[in-house]
Scaffold this motif. Structure first.
Motif, PDB file in Angstrom:
ATOM      1  N   ALA A  46       1.041  -1.100   0.112  1.00 33.34           N
ATOM      2  CA  ALA A  46       0.120   0.103   0.050  1.00 33.34           C
ATOM      3  C   ALA A  46       0.900   1.228   0.072  1.00 33.34           C
ATOM      4  O   ALA A  46       2.068   1.160   0.408  1.00 33.34           O
ATOM      5  N   VAL A  47       0.248   2.151  -0.591  1.00 33.37           N
ATOM      6  CA  VAL A  47       0.887   3.758  -0.266  1.00 33.37           C
ATOM      7  C   VAL A  47      -0.136   4.584   0.263  1.00 33.37           C
ATOM      8  O   VAL A  47      -1.164   4.674  -0.283  1.00 33.37           O
ATOM      9  N   ILE A  48       0.226   5.077   1.659  1.00 37.05           N
ATOM     10  CA  ILE A  48      -1.013   5.864   2.222  1.00 37.05           C
ATOM     11  C   ILE A  48      -0.379   7.210   2.442  1.00 37.05           C
ATOM     12  O   ILE A  48       0.857   7.525   2.407  1.00 37.05           O
ATOM     13  N   ALA A  49      -1.426   8.256   2.403  1.00 36.57           N
ATOM     14  CA  ALA A  49      -1.054   9.486   2.436  1.00 36.57           C
ATOM     15  C   ALA A  49      -0.664   9.929   3.953  1.00 36.57           C
ATOM     16  O   ALA A  49      -1.336   9.578   4.854  1.00 36.57           O
ATOM     17  N   ALA A  50       0.472  10.796   4.310  1.00 35.36           N
ATOM     18  CA  ALA A  50       0.726  11.238   5.448  1.00 35.36           C
ATOM     19  C   ALA A  50       0.611  12.929   5.413  1.00 35.36           C
ATOM     20  O   ALA A  50       0.579  13.407   4.104  1.00 35.36           O
TER      21      ALA A  50
END
Length: 161
Positions: free
Chosen positions: A12-16
């Motif tokens: 996954a690539v998640i927003a911070a």
């Protein structure tokens, strides 16, 4: 803590708030987190550990006193594991120097810095809370503005306690 090597297959690539986070996980645990630029494409995943991580990080973004109770899987040398365990004892909003950690575990500041730079789970294992004796130190084995901006953001976020 390290920046992303080229072309990893993230689960996954998640927003911070300050970057995107490349996450590697299996069905049981989160294994790695890398800081990625904001233009890196987001990627969702239905895996339970990734969902748990997303929820835990959302809580942390709202309240940095929130701890992380997540299934994690990581490996390191005996020295790295001692350093990472010591980092877990640093409360949010506080810092320790590389020398402080070195004295605590019977090591050297440089070796502590190397272990911090190899941390596979930044934020969760808070290597950003370790600073130099006279400056903020490095981050992810780097001193460039992108890496230090991540560290600065995390420290400022936690200092608002």
């Amino acid at each position: 803590m390290r920046s992303a090597p080229a072309k990893l297959n993230y689960t996954a690539v998640i927003a911070a708030p300050f970057a995107h986070l490349g996450v590697m996980a299996d069905a049981q645990a989160v294994q790695r987190i890398d800081f990625l630029p904001l233009d890196y494409a987001l990627l969702s995943a239905a895996d339970v550990p990734v969902q748990q991580l997303s929820v835990a990080l959302a809580e942390y973004w709202r309240d940095p006193t929130q701890g992380f109770d997540l299934p994690l899987s990581y490996q390191g040398s005996a020295h790295q594991l001692r350093v990472w365990q010591a980092l877990l004892a640093i409360p949010p909003g506080q810092t320790r120097t590389y020398g402080d950690i070195a004295r605590l575990i019977g090591s050297s500041p440089r070796a502590v810095g190397q272990a911090c730079g190899a941390n596979p789970l930044p934020i969760l294992i808070p290597c950003h809370r370790v600073v130099g004796k006279t400056n903020r130190g490095g981050f992810m084995h780097r001193l460039d503005s992108a890496a230090l901006s991540y560290k600065d953001w995390l420290l400022q976020h936690e200092s608002a306690l």
